[in-house]
Design an enzyme around this catalytic site. Structure first.
Site, PDB file in Angstrom:
ATOM      1  N   ASP A  52      10.003  42.410  18.837  1.00 36.27           N
ATOM      2  CA  ASP A  52       9.114  41.412  19.433  1.00 36.27           C
ATOM      3  C   ASP A  52       8.402  41.999  20.647  1.00 36.27           C
ATOM      4  OD1 ASP A  52       8.731  38.174  19.726  1.00 36.27           O
ATOM      5  OD2 ASP A  52       8.828  39.159  21.683  1.00 36.27           O
ATOM      6  N   TYR A  57       2.594  42.295  27.466  1.00 37.26           N
ATOM      7  CA  TYR A  57       3.671  43.188  27.931  1.00 37.26           C
ATOM      8  C   TYR A  57       3.125  44.587  28.202  1.00 37.26           C
ATOM      9  CZ  TYR A  57       6.813  39.684  25.721  1.00 37.26           C
ATOM     10  OH  TYR A  57       7.455  38.541  25.333  1.00 37.26           O
ATOM     11  N   LYS A  82       1.842  38.901  20.428  1.00 39.82           N
ATOM     12  CA  LYS A  82       1.355  37.593  20.910  1.00 39.82           C
ATOM     13  C   LYS A  82      -0.035  37.701  21.508  1.00 39.82           C
ATOM     14  CE  LYS A  82       6.148  36.730  22.110  1.00 39.82           C
ATOM     15  NZ  LYS A  82       6.609  38.039  22.580  1.00 39.82           N
ATOM     16  N   HIS A 115       0.693  32.883  23.029  1.00 39.99           N
ATOM     17  CA  HIS A 115       1.710  33.150  24.052  1.00 39.99           C
ATOM     18  C   HIS A 115       2.011  31.906  24.910  1.00 39.99           C
ATOM     19  CE1 HIS A 115       3.477  36.857  26.236  1.00 39.99           C
ATOM     20  NE2 HIS A 115       4.227  35.803  26.458  1.00 39.99           N
ATOM     21  N   ASN A 153       6.154  28.630  23.791  1.00 41.48           N
ATOM     22  CA  ASN A 153       6.120  27.785  24.992  1.00 41.48           C
ATOM     23  C   ASN A 153       5.341  26.494  24.775  1.00 41.48           C
ATOM     24  OD1 ASN A 153       7.521  29.776  26.685  1.00 41.48           O
ATOM     25  ND2 ASN A 153       5.680  30.998  26.356  1.00 41.48           N
ATOM     26  N   ASN A 253      24.996  43.805  21.562  1.00 39.15           N
ATOM     27  CA  ASN A 253      24.382  42.471  21.525  1.00 39.15           C
ATOM     28  C   ASN A 253      24.219  41.935  20.113  1.00 39.15           C
ATOM     29  OD1 ASN A 253      24.255  42.525  24.284  1.00 39.15           O
ATOM     30  ND2 ASN A 253      22.067  42.945  24.416  1.00 39.15           N
TER      31      ASN A 253
HETATM   32  P1  A2P Z   1      19.813  46.339  30.557  1.00 41.59           P
HETATM   33  O1  A2P Z   1      18.447  46.677  30.025  1.00 41.59           O
HETATM   34  O2  A2P Z   1      20.216  47.220  31.703  1.00 41.59           O
HETATM   35  O3  A2P Z   1      20.856  46.251  29.481  1.00 41.59           O
HETATM   36  P2  A2P Z   1      17.245  38.751  28.219  1.00 41.59           P
HETATM   37  O4  A2P Z   1      17.369  39.332  26.854  1.00 41.59           O
HETATM   38  O5  A2P Z   1      17.773  37.367  28.355  1.00 41.59           O
HETATM   39  O6  A2P Z   1      15.844  38.817  28.752  1.00 41.59           O
HETATM   40  O7  A2P Z   1      18.123  39.650  29.210  1.00 41.59           O
HETATM   41  C1  A2P Z   1      17.830  41.005  29.433  1.00 41.59           C
HETATM   42  C2  A2P Z   1      18.580  41.494  30.641  1.00 41.59           C
HETATM   43  O8  A2P Z   1      19.968  41.449  30.369  1.00 41.59           O
HETATM   44  C3  A2P Z   1      18.241  42.910  31.008  1.00 41.59           C
HETATM   45  O9  A2P Z   1      18.255  42.976  32.426  1.00 41.59           O
HETATM   46  C4  A2P Z   1      19.388  43.721  30.429  1.00 41.59           C
HETATM   47  O10 A2P Z   1      19.657  44.879  31.222  1.00 41.59           O
HETATM   48  C5  A2P Z   1      20.538  42.760  30.508  1.00 41.59           C
HETATM   49  N1  A2P Z   1      21.477  42.932  29.409  1.00 41.59           N
HETATM   50  C6  A2P Z   1      21.168  42.964  28.096  1.00 41.59           C
HETATM   51  N2  A2P Z   1      22.281  43.057  27.347  1.00 41.59           N
HETATM   52  C7  A2P Z   1      23.310  43.097  28.207  1.00 41.59           C
HETATM   53  C8  A2P Z   1      24.724  43.191  28.035  1.00 41.59           C
HETATM   54  N3  A2P Z   1      25.267  43.255  26.833  1.00 41.59           N
HETATM   55  N4  A2P Z   1      25.483  43.216  29.158  1.00 41.59           N
HETATM   56  C9  A2P Z   1      24.934  43.155  30.380  1.00 41.59           C
HETATM   57  N5  A2P Z   1      23.616  43.055  30.607  1.00 41.59           N
HETATM   58  C10 A2P Z   1      22.806  43.028  29.531  1.00 41.59           C
END
Ligand code: A2P
Length: 296
Positions: A52, A57, A82, A115, A153, A253
């Site tokens: 995505d 961006y 988007k 967007h 949104n 994740n």
């Molecule tokens: P990083 O890039 O250092 O992993 P969202 O998807 O809600 O926008 O959140 C993204 C943020 O969450 C980024 O700052 C990312 O940092 C952090 N993040 C993503 N996965 C994890 C994880 N498994 N544990 C801790 N922080 C995470």
């Protein structure tokens, strides 16, 4: 409940029959250039098949590079981008699609989203402008440049007028969704109409991950808070778009197919006190978006 989903290549089905891999890799705020290119490749290496991005961006070209570098075939990857607020209207939208395709280095996109809606405080003709933009979407859809169309949104007050004028109805609405900010009324409204809801910032941009109550729930499942957030979206029939720039976290994740959050915990997570809200809402969209669209 979406419990038929067992891997990153399992799909939700959009209203026009297009299959969309159930977790997308998000690239908002991922810096253009090597970082985005390498992160997209890492995500594809980890098994993600849905990326995505957005014109705003500024990293569409690097997303395209990462995809080509991965060696995964274009047709095996679902790519969303988007339309930006400065490009509203029929002709500008056609050009915007062409510009994004050029940036991506592709001859079609899988999903194209508005967007942010145009809203009343920007212009009294906001509904007409949203309808004209959408006509551009439909034209490019009919021309085979886009496989599926959606919005982002949008609240009911933006969706309803578009629904009346659209000949191809929106198939997706991408909304901020995470424990601490769920917009459940809007989500249920979209789902009732047959749209697939996608979750942006499913981890609350990282802001929810250190919450002690969420950590306690995650510990019960022997999972991280991030995994709980991703799984919560899936169990609500919502397609999450987590992002990370770290290979281990990108992979972790998506390790969300081996457990089920109980109904009771789902309720707790959906009614969690406000936490990690971005502060962005359509009527009060990001200041830069408003400024940019007013400057046109
Ligand atoms: P990083 O890039 O250092 O992993 P969202 O998807 O809600 O926008 O959140 C993204 C943020 O969450 C980024 O700052 C990312 O940092 C952090 N993040 C993503 N996965 C994890 C994880 N498994 N544990 C801790 N922080 C995470």
């Amino acid at each position: 409940m979406a419990l038929h989903l067992n891997s990153l290549t399992d799909t939700f089905t959009l209203a026009n029959g297009v299959q969309i891999p159930c977790i997308g890799y998000g690239t908002w705020q991922t810096p253009d250039g090597e970082t985005t290119r390498d992160c997209v490749k890492m995500a594809l290496d980890a098994g993600y098949r849905h990326i995505d991005t957005a014109f705003a961006y500024g990293n569409e070209a690097s997303v395209g590079e990462g995809i080509r570098l991965s060696g995964v075939k274009r047709e095996d990857i679902f790519v969303t981008t988007k339309h930006w607020v400065t490009e509203r209207g029929y002709e500008k939208t056609i050009k915007a699609v062409e510009a994004s395709l050029k940036n991506l280095g592709m001859d079609y996109m899988d999903l194209y989203l508005v967007h942010w809606p145009c809203v009343e405080k920007l212009t009294p003709e906001w509904k007409e402008l949203n309808a004209e933009t959408w006509r551009g979407f439909e034209r490019m859809y009919q021309d085979g440049k886009i496989r599926a169309l959606g919005v982002s949104n949008y609240e009911q007050k933006h969706l309803d007028p578009l629904w009346e004028t659209a000949s191809v109805k929106p198939m997706v609405n991408q909304l901020e969704f995470h424990p601490g900010y769920t917009q459940m009324d809007n989500i249920l409204y979209n789902q009732k109409k047959g749209l697939l809801v996608q979750a942006w910032s499913p981890l609350g941009s990282g802001a929810v991950l250190n919450n002690e109550d969420l950590k306690a729930i995650a510990a019960k499942y022997n999972k991280s808070v991030a995994q709980i957030c991703v799984r919560l979206a899936l169990q609500c029939g919502i397609l999450p778009l987590p992002k990370s720039t770290n290979a281990a976290r990108i992979a972790a994740n998506a390790e969300v197919f081996d457990f089920v959050i109980s109904d009771e915990d789902v309720q707790t997570l959906l009614t969690f006190p406000q936490l990690g809200f971005s502060g962005y809402s359509p009527e009060d969209a990001p200041a830069d978006a408003l400024a940019a669209s007013l400057a046109e």
